[in-house]
Each structure stands twice: as C-alpha cells, then as structure tokens.
Design a protein around this motif. Structure first.
Motif, PDB file in Angstrom:
ATOM      1  N   LEU A 132      -0.680 -17.485 107.736  1.00  0.00           N
ATOM      2  CA  LEU A 132      -0.896 -16.050 107.936  1.00  0.00           C
ATOM      3  C   LEU A 132      -2.380 -15.714 108.081  1.00  0.00           C
ATOM      4  CD1 LEU A 132       1.771 -14.492 105.529  1.00  0.00           C
ATOM      5  CD2 LEU A 132       1.988 -15.076 107.952  1.00  0.00           C
ATOM      6  N   ALA A 133      -3.063 -16.517 108.893  1.00  0.00           N
ATOM      7  CA  ALA A 133      -4.477 -16.294 109.167  1.00  0.00           C
ATOM      8  C   ALA A 133      -4.702 -15.703 110.550  1.00  0.00           C
ATOM      9  CB  ALA A 133      -5.249 -17.603 109.041  1.00  0.00           C
ATOM     10  N   ALA A 134      -3.632 -15.465 111.312  1.00  0.00           N
ATOM     11  CA  ALA A 134      -3.751 -14.969 112.677  1.00  0.00           C
ATOM     12  C   ALA A 134      -2.730 -13.861 112.911  1.00  0.00           C
ATOM     13  CB  ALA A 134      -3.529 -16.110 113.679  1.00  0.00           C
ATOM     14  N   ILE A 135      -3.005 -13.075 113.938  1.00  0.00           N
ATOM     15  CA  ILE A 135      -2.042 -12.090 114.437  1.00  0.00           C
ATOM     16  C   ILE A 135      -1.391 -12.707 115.662  1.00  0.00           C
ATOM     17  CG2 ILE A 135      -1.763  -9.795 115.442  1.00  0.00           C
ATOM     18  CD1 ILE A 135      -4.335  -8.983 113.944  1.00  0.00           C
ATOM     19  N   SER A 136      -0.100 -12.965 115.600  1.00  0.00           N
ATOM     20  CA  SER A 136       0.563 -13.632 116.712  1.00  0.00           C
ATOM     21  C   SER A 136       2.016 -13.216 116.788  1.00  0.00           C
ATOM     22  CB  SER A 136       0.470 -15.157 116.554  1.00  0.00           C
ATOM     23  OG  SER A 136       1.278 -15.603 115.489  1.00  0.00           O
ATOM     24  N   LEU A 137       2.633 -13.545 117.904  1.00  0.00           N
ATOM     25  CA  LEU A 137       4.057 -13.269 118.056  1.00  0.00           C
ATOM     26  C   LEU A 137       4.881 -14.101 117.091  1.00  0.00           C
ATOM     27  CD1 LEU A 137       4.297 -13.067 121.940  1.00  0.00           C
ATOM     28  CD2 LEU A 137       4.569 -11.171 120.341  1.00  0.00           C
ATOM     29  N   SER A 138       4.421 -15.316 116.815  1.00  0.00           N
ATOM     30  CA  SER A 138       5.226 -16.206 115.982  1.00  0.00           C
ATOM     31  C   SER A 138       5.307 -15.746 114.532  1.00  0.00           C
ATOM     32  CB  SER A 138       4.669 -17.633 116.044  1.00  0.00           C
ATOM     33  OG  SER A 138       3.353 -17.671 115.542  1.00  0.00           O
ATOM     34  N   ASN A 139       4.284 -15.022 114.051  1.00  0.00           N
ATOM     35  CA  ASN A 139       4.343 -14.560 112.661  1.00  0.00           C
ATOM     36  C   ASN A 139       4.473 -13.047 112.544  1.00  0.00           C
ATOM     37  OD1 ASN A 139       1.803 -13.427 113.083  1.00  0.00           O
ATOM     38  ND2 ASN A 139       0.697 -14.863 111.774  1.00  0.00           N
ATOM     39  N   PHE A 140       4.792 -12.401 113.659  1.00  0.00           N
ATOM     40  CA  PHE A 140       4.742 -10.941 113.682  1.00  0.00           C
ATOM     41  C   PHE A 140       5.679 -10.314 112.659  1.00  0.00           C
ATOM     42  CE2 PHE A 140       4.767  -6.639 115.298  1.00  0.00           C
ATOM     43  CZ  PHE A 140       3.471  -6.487 115.780  1.00  0.00           C
ATOM     44  N   ALA A 141       6.870 -10.856 112.516  1.00  0.00           N
ATOM     45  CA  ALA A 141       7.824 -10.293 111.565  1.00  0.00           C
ATOM     46  C   ALA A 141       7.291 -10.359 110.139  1.00  0.00           C
ATOM     47  CB  ALA A 141       9.159 -11.020 111.658  1.00  0.00           C
ATOM     48  N   GLN A 142       6.489 -11.398 109.837  1.00  0.00           N
ATOM     49  CA  GLN A 142       5.941 -11.561 108.498  1.00  0.00           C
ATOM     50  C   GLN A 142       4.777 -10.622 108.211  1.00  0.00           C
ATOM     51  OE1 GLN A 142       5.652 -15.995 109.308  1.00  0.00           O
ATOM     52  NE2 GLN A 142       5.960 -16.035 107.097  1.00  0.00           N
ATOM     53  N   ILE A 143       3.986 -10.312 109.231  1.00  0.00           N
ATOM     54  CA  ILE A 143       2.767  -9.532 108.995  1.00  0.00           C
ATOM     55  C   ILE A 143       2.894  -8.063 109.388  1.00  0.00           C
ATOM     56  CG2 ILE A 143       1.355 -11.589 109.347  1.00  0.00           C
ATOM     57  CD1 ILE A 143       0.519 -10.399 112.068  1.00  0.00           C
ATOM     58  N   GLU A 144       3.944  -7.686 110.080  1.00  0.00           N
ATOM     59  CA  GLU A 144       4.014  -6.325 110.621  1.00  0.00           C
ATOM     60  C   GLU A 144       3.893  -5.269 109.531  1.00  0.00           C
ATOM     61  OE1 GLU A 144       6.564  -3.637 113.794  1.00  0.00           O
ATOM     62  OE2 GLU A 144       7.497  -5.415 112.920  1.00  0.00           O
ATOM     63  N   GLY A 145       4.588  -5.463 108.425  1.00  0.00           N
ATOM     64  CA  GLY A 145       4.514  -4.480 107.344  1.00  0.00           C
ATOM     65  C   GLY A 145       3.110  -4.343 106.787  1.00  0.00           C
ATOM     66  N   THR A 146       2.385  -5.462 106.732  1.00  0.00           N
ATOM     67  CA  THR A 146       1.019  -5.437 106.227  1.00  0.00           C
ATOM     68  C   THR A 146       0.085  -4.730 107.192  1.00  0.00           C
ATOM     69  OG1 THR A 146       1.314  -7.482 104.978  1.00  0.00           O
ATOM     70  CG2 THR A 146      -0.947  -6.859 105.536  1.00  0.00           C
ATOM     71  N   ILE A 147       0.076  -5.154 108.455  1.00  0.00           N
ATOM     72  CA  ILE A 147      -0.887  -4.584 109.402  1.00  0.00           C
ATOM     73  C   ILE A 147      -0.558  -3.145 109.769  1.00  0.00           C
ATOM     74  CG2 ILE A 147      -1.475  -6.858 110.314  1.00  0.00           C
ATOM     75  CD1 ILE A 147       0.192  -6.211 112.798  1.00  0.00           C
TER      76      ILE A 147
END
Length: 258
Positions: free
Chosen positions: A155-170
């Motif tokens: 979780l060090a990047a903004i990407s399509l592959s991790n978007f579901a994981q980071i969307e709530g945070t960003i």
C-alpha cells in the motif's frame, strides 16, 4: 530564474483554476474559463502581473502562482516520495526553491494512509487548489512512498490493483480540495495503458479532475512542475469543456477584494 508552471498553449484543469482566479481577483479580467491557455488568458495574466507589480511576461510561474495563493487564501500541496534520493535532491528541492513546503515521505508499508493524514492535516475545507504527487510511476500506478517500482512496500502506491483497499482512505482528501482545483500525478507513464481508468476513478473519488502523463516524466527545473508530452485527465463529470463551464458558472463571477 523562477520556475514555469503554465504557458500559452497549455490545456489543463489547472488552467481553468487560473482563469477563475483571474476573473475573481483584481483587476478581474472576465475571460472565458475553458482550460485552454490562449492569447486572452495570456493577456489576463499580464494584467494581473502588472496590477500586483510582478514581472509582466504572460507566463504563470512561481511568482504569479504564489500571488494567486496569496490573494485567494488557497494553497498548493506537493507530495514527494523521498525514498529515491534523486527526487529529494531535485523535486523536493525545486518545490522549496519555488516557495513551497513539500510533504516528503519515505518507503513504508501503508504509506498511503500516512500521506493522506498529512494532506488532510495541512488542508482546510475546500482550500487546496492544486495537489501534486511526485514519484516513480508505471501505467495505471503512481508511487507515493515506495521508491522504485520494484520492491515497493505494501500500500505504497495509488493503483488500480489496490484501489479497493485504499479508496476509503484517500477519499478523505476530497473535502480539502477546492471544487475548481485539480490533482496531478507526475510519475512516469502513469496515464498510459489502463491509466485512463485510474484517473477517472480518482476523479470520481476526489471530486476534482486528475491528470497524469502518458510517457516518461523527468524531474528538475521546470520539469518538476510541468507535464512532459501528452496527458490524460479524468473528470468527476463530463470533460474539460463542460467541467470548466460548470466551475465558471458556480465560482467565476464572484468579486473578491485583493
């Protein structure tokens, strides 16, 4: 020599931001807000520069952009991935030389949350007119706290592959963004491949346009602040023309004393 941000011929959401500020603040030149930096915008910039005793060159460089922030009370935030020393030596140093105070972060797991916390802490309600991410990239991926692409921590990047994981945070960045502001992803190749999907999803999440370059982006000097080559932009709705018109209708006719 001052850094250059925007010049005649640029077509970007940040041009729309500039055009609306030129309408709102003295000498209040009522140009069209359309995201296209053309002769009339250049003339409006020159009028603004003359009024505020800046060098009259029709270019939006650090002095003119900083004056926008000064008269409006809005701010620009730069995030630099400090894991790569070259980004610290070039881009973070350039941001400071231009009068900014970059958020510099280093390789860490869950760095997206750390960066989001810092952006939100600096921002105020609808106060950030430009947010820039400086770091390595790849198609559909903007590194934020991972250094080189290979071996980037979790979780060090903004990407399509991790978007579901980071969307709530960003998503927590959204309330600090000025509605007629924008976000720029300045890593290499971020807009290529599936990058158009990434900027579209981010624009929906953040409620403002998000722009990325299609090809290699170099840092240092003016290249720290300008895209090199073609770009792709996602919008919360519509396209540059319709979004710019909406922003002008909502925000471009307010008279603000300077």
């Amino acid at each position: 020599m001052p850094f250059t941000f925007l010049i005649n011929g640029d077509v970007l959401p940040s041009v729309t931001t500039s055009q609306i500020l030129l309408r709102r603040h003295q000498p209040q030149t009522l140009i069209k807000s359309d995201g296209h930096f053309g002769p009339r915008t250049k003339g409006a910039v020159e009028n603004f520069q003359s009024f505020h005793h800046l060098g009259r060159d029709g270019i939006i460089g650090q002095n003119t952009w900083n004056k926008y922030m000064d008269v409006s009370g809005f701010q620009t935030i730069d995030v630099v991935d400090g894991t790569d020393p070259s980004l610290v030596n070039l881009e973070a140093a350039d941001v400071r030389a231009a009068g900014g105070d970059p958020i510099v972060v280093f390789g860490m797991s869950n760095g997206i949350e750390v960066v989001t916390n810092q952006i939100v802490a600096r921002g105020r309600n609808q106060n950030v007119m430009l947010l820039r991410f400086h770091g390595h990239g790849n198609q559909g991926l903007q590194n934020v706290t991972g250094g080189e692409i290979n071996g980037a921590p979790h979780l060090a990047a903004i990407s399509l592959s991790n978007f579901a994981q980071i969307e709530g945070t960003i998503r927590r960045i959204r309330p600090v963004m000025l509605p007629f502001g924008s976000i720029q992803l300045l890593g290499c190749d971020v807009g290529g491949g599936r990058g158009s999907q990434l900027v579209s999803r981010l624009a929906t999440t953040w409620g403002v346009p998000v722009t990325a370059g299609l090809h290699t982006q170099f840092g240092g000097g003016n290249r720290t602040f300008r895209f090199e080559g073609p770009t792709v932009t996602g919008f919360p709705s519509g396209n540059l023309k319709t979004w710019s018109q909406q922003m002008e209708d909502q925000f471009g006719n307010q008279s603000m004393a300077t």
